[in-house]
Write a protein that holds these residues in place. Sequence first.
Motif, PDB file in Angstrom:
ATOM      1  N   UNK A 181       0.690  -0.824   0.246  1.00  0.00           N
ATOM      2  CA  UNK A 181       0.394  -0.125  -0.288  1.00  0.00           C
ATOM      3  C   UNK A 181       0.983   1.501   0.171  1.00  0.00           C
ATOM      4  N   UNK A 182       1.712   1.384   0.861  1.00  0.00           N
ATOM      5  CA  UNK A 182       2.767   2.153   0.970  1.00  0.00           C
ATOM      6  C   UNK A 182       3.314   2.304  -0.734  1.00  0.00           C
ATOM      7  N   UNK A 183       3.819   1.646  -1.164  1.00  0.00           N
ATOM      8  CA  UNK A 183       4.106   1.783  -2.287  1.00  0.00           C
ATOM      9  C   UNK A 183       3.193   2.331  -3.563  1.00  0.00           C
ATOM     10  N   UNK A 184       2.103   1.979  -3.497  1.00  0.00           N
ATOM     11  CA  UNK A 184       1.084   2.591  -4.374  1.00  0.00           C
ATOM     12  C   UNK A 184       0.819   4.188  -3.893  1.00  0.00           C
ATOM     13  N   UNK A 185       0.319   4.432  -2.914  1.00  0.00           N
ATOM     14  CA  UNK A 185       0.087   6.007  -2.105  1.00  0.00           C
ATOM     15  C   UNK A 185       1.281   7.165  -2.560  1.00  0.00           C
ATOM     16  N   UNK A 186       2.447   6.046  -1.961  1.00  0.00           N
ATOM     17  CA  UNK A 186       3.443   7.220  -1.842  1.00  0.00           C
ATOM     18  C   UNK A 186       4.345   7.131  -3.371  1.00  0.00           C
ATOM     19  N   UNK A 187       5.025   5.700  -3.068  1.00  0.00           N
ATOM     20  CA  UNK A 187       6.302   5.772  -4.622  1.00  0.00           C
ATOM     21  C   UNK A 187       5.224   5.917  -5.728  1.00  0.00           C
ATOM     22  N   UNK A 188       4.965   5.469  -6.046  1.00  0.00           N
ATOM     23  CA  UNK A 188       3.955   5.746  -7.697  1.00  0.00           C
ATOM     24  C   UNK A 188       4.133   7.170  -8.140  1.00  0.00           C
ATOM     25  N   UNK A 189       3.179   7.817  -7.276  1.00  0.00           N
ATOM     26  CA  UNK A 189       2.620   9.223  -7.195  1.00  0.00           C
ATOM     27  C   UNK A 189       4.076  10.463  -7.142  1.00  0.00           C
ATOM     28  N   UNK A 190       4.502  10.106  -6.508  1.00  0.00           N
ATOM     29  CA  UNK A 190       5.771  10.531  -5.839  1.00  0.00           C
ATOM     30  C   UNK A 190       6.462  10.984  -6.949  1.00  0.00           C
ATOM     31  N   UNK A 191       6.708   9.485  -7.867  1.00  0.00           N
ATOM     32  CA  UNK A 191       7.469   9.324  -8.876  1.00  0.00           C
ATOM     33  C   UNK A 191       7.746  10.071 -10.212  1.00  0.00           C
ATOM     34  N   UNK A 192       5.764   9.687 -10.226  1.00  0.00           N
ATOM     35  CA  UNK A 192       4.985  10.394 -11.244  1.00  0.00           C
ATOM     36  C   UNK A 192       5.676  11.893 -11.362  1.00  0.00           C
ATOM     37  N   UNK A 193       4.592  12.556  -9.600  1.00  0.00           N
ATOM     38  CA  UNK A 193       4.469  13.833  -9.691  1.00  0.00           C
ATOM     39  C   UNK A 193       5.624  14.646  -9.945  1.00  0.00           C
ATOM     40  N   UNK A 194       6.608  14.228  -9.801  1.00  0.00           N
ATOM     41  CA  UNK A 194       8.407  15.093  -9.722  1.00  0.00           C
ATOM     42  C   UNK A 194       8.696  15.143 -10.861  1.00  0.00           C
ATOM     43  N   UNK A 195       7.685  13.951 -11.860  1.00  0.00           N
ATOM     44  CA  UNK A 195       8.528  14.315 -13.097  1.00  0.00           C
ATOM     45  C   UNK A 195       8.026  15.134 -14.188  1.00  0.00           C
ATOM     46  N   UNK A 196       6.582  14.995 -13.759  1.00  0.00           N
ATOM     47  CA  UNK A 196       5.893  16.173 -14.320  1.00  0.00           C
ATOM     48  C   UNK A 196       6.281  17.353 -14.002  1.00  0.00           C
ATOM     49  N   UNK A 197       6.248  17.872 -13.270  1.00  0.00           N
ATOM     50  CA  UNK A 197       6.938  18.849 -12.536  1.00  0.00           C
ATOM     51  C   UNK A 197       8.212  20.000 -13.444  1.00  0.00           C
ATOM     52  N   UNK A 198       9.121  18.392 -13.353  1.00  0.00           N
ATOM     53  CA  UNK A 198      10.300  18.976 -13.998  1.00  0.00           C
ATOM     54  C   UNK A 198      10.241  19.177 -14.937  1.00  0.00           C
ATOM     55  N   UNK A 199       9.682  18.457 -16.229  1.00  0.00           N
ATOM     56  CA  UNK A 199      10.373  18.932 -17.573  1.00  0.00           C
ATOM     57  C   UNK A 199       9.242  20.162 -17.605  1.00  0.00           C
ATOM     58  N   UNK A 200       8.414  19.891 -16.914  1.00  0.00           N
ATOM     59  CA  UNK A 200       7.366  21.399 -16.917  1.00  0.00           C
ATOM     60  C   UNK A 200       8.066  22.594 -16.705  1.00  0.00           C
ATOM     61  N   UNK A 201       8.720  23.210 -15.624  1.00  0.00           N
ATOM     62  CA  UNK A 201       9.458  24.275 -15.307  1.00  0.00           C
ATOM     63  C   UNK A 201      10.726  23.642 -16.988  1.00  0.00           C
ATOM     64  N   UNK A 202      11.246  22.738 -16.859  1.00  0.00           N
ATOM     65  CA  UNK A 202      12.822  23.269 -17.623  1.00  0.00           C
ATOM     66  C   UNK A 202      12.460  23.144 -19.547  1.00  0.00           C
ATOM     67  N   UNK A 203      11.362  23.023 -20.053  1.00  0.00           N
ATOM     68  CA  UNK A 203      11.114  23.846 -20.553  1.00  0.00           C
ATOM     69  C   UNK A 203      10.190  24.730 -21.010  1.00  0.00           C
TER      70      UNK A 203
END
Length: 400
Positions: free
Chosen positions: A104-126
């Motif tokens: 459950x921890x992997x599902x509610x934390x690891x997956x959305x934290x990784x994907x969310x960070x990835x959405x932020x990084x390219x948005x800022x960079x571009x």
Amino acid sequence: MTKKQNQPGRAPGILAAGAAVQLLTGIPAAWGVFQRPVMQEYGFTRAQATMAFALLVAGYGVGCAIGGLVQDARGPRCAAGVGTGLLGAAFLLAALAPAGNAPLFLLVYSVPAGVGSAFLAPAVLACVQKWYAGRKGLATGVTGAAMGLSGAFLTLFVRGVGGRWGMRVCFAALGAVVLAVCGAGAAVLHNPPAALSVPAPAGGLPPRAMLRTPQYKLCAAGVALAAPPVLLFSPDILTLAANRGLPEAFAPLCVVLGSASSAAGRLLCPAASDRLGRKPVLYGVYLGLGAGSLLFAWAGGWAFAAAYALLTFFYSGGAAVQPAFNTDLFGLRHAGVNYGFLALGMSAGSLLSYAGSQLLPLPARHAAAVACAAGGLACFAVVKPLCQNGTRVAKGGGGR
């Protein structure tokens, strides 16, 4: 003065907003300071806590591909807003997750934290690169350095808040900070007016064509092989530092020093690649990872901390050069999406590192780190350019 004439004055505000967002997206760099408190708070084994880290990094790689599509289709504000929601929710849900339930921890934390960070990084960079079209090195360096310093910020936050009130309060507080800071930054991000924008070139490979090229496969493999020299060890860095003779009270400084070195790598390596060429700098990155891995295998005390900082410098520096190398190879028109697919190599590298950290004894991990650095160097040594100023080049053409 007209509104259009005032627009260029907004660029420093865009850059500052992007840097503030990036300061909260470097969770992988700081996981070493999270791991032990998470194990204690949630009753996880080392393997379960390390898997949380590996899945977070894997989610980052996958999220870069999806985030690039959203960024290109809907703009930086939308992509950054989605990323803020995912990352903030991940921290808040982690605070509520029951102890002993690793899946459950992997599902509610690891997956959305990784994907969310990835959405932020390219948005800022571009976004910042469009505002600073003539000074992309400056824009990439400032926001990249902020991302590198994220590890230092998170280390101090976890040691302060988590050390006093526990990891659940720490996760909840981080969720609130992410929603406030990244949400405000996302609201500021927007593309510049047409007068400041650089028109998209007509050439460049679309993603489907890029994925079929040997260049893409070699680059993705090279990105994957850059990960093990750092990710084989970073989740256990505090324990390793204490075992190598660094006083336990100072062991967290390994993470802080590594974070500062990461910021320096993200700032200096792209600037060097503008002058020396992408491939020579990437050669230096992988040679540095190999040499750093040898030093890391034998160093003790503060030399151990210095060796770890050397590894984070080259690992982060190489990651910061990749976006520019990506456009050198495949053109600018589809740069965001294409780089997102290239970042899938990061997902593969994180999973490879997780498997190695669980299956290999420590001496074998050090040997694997050196071998991966050599393999990454070999991948980039044989890559040939595909595009020059957005136009396909003839086979056998040279390039930087």
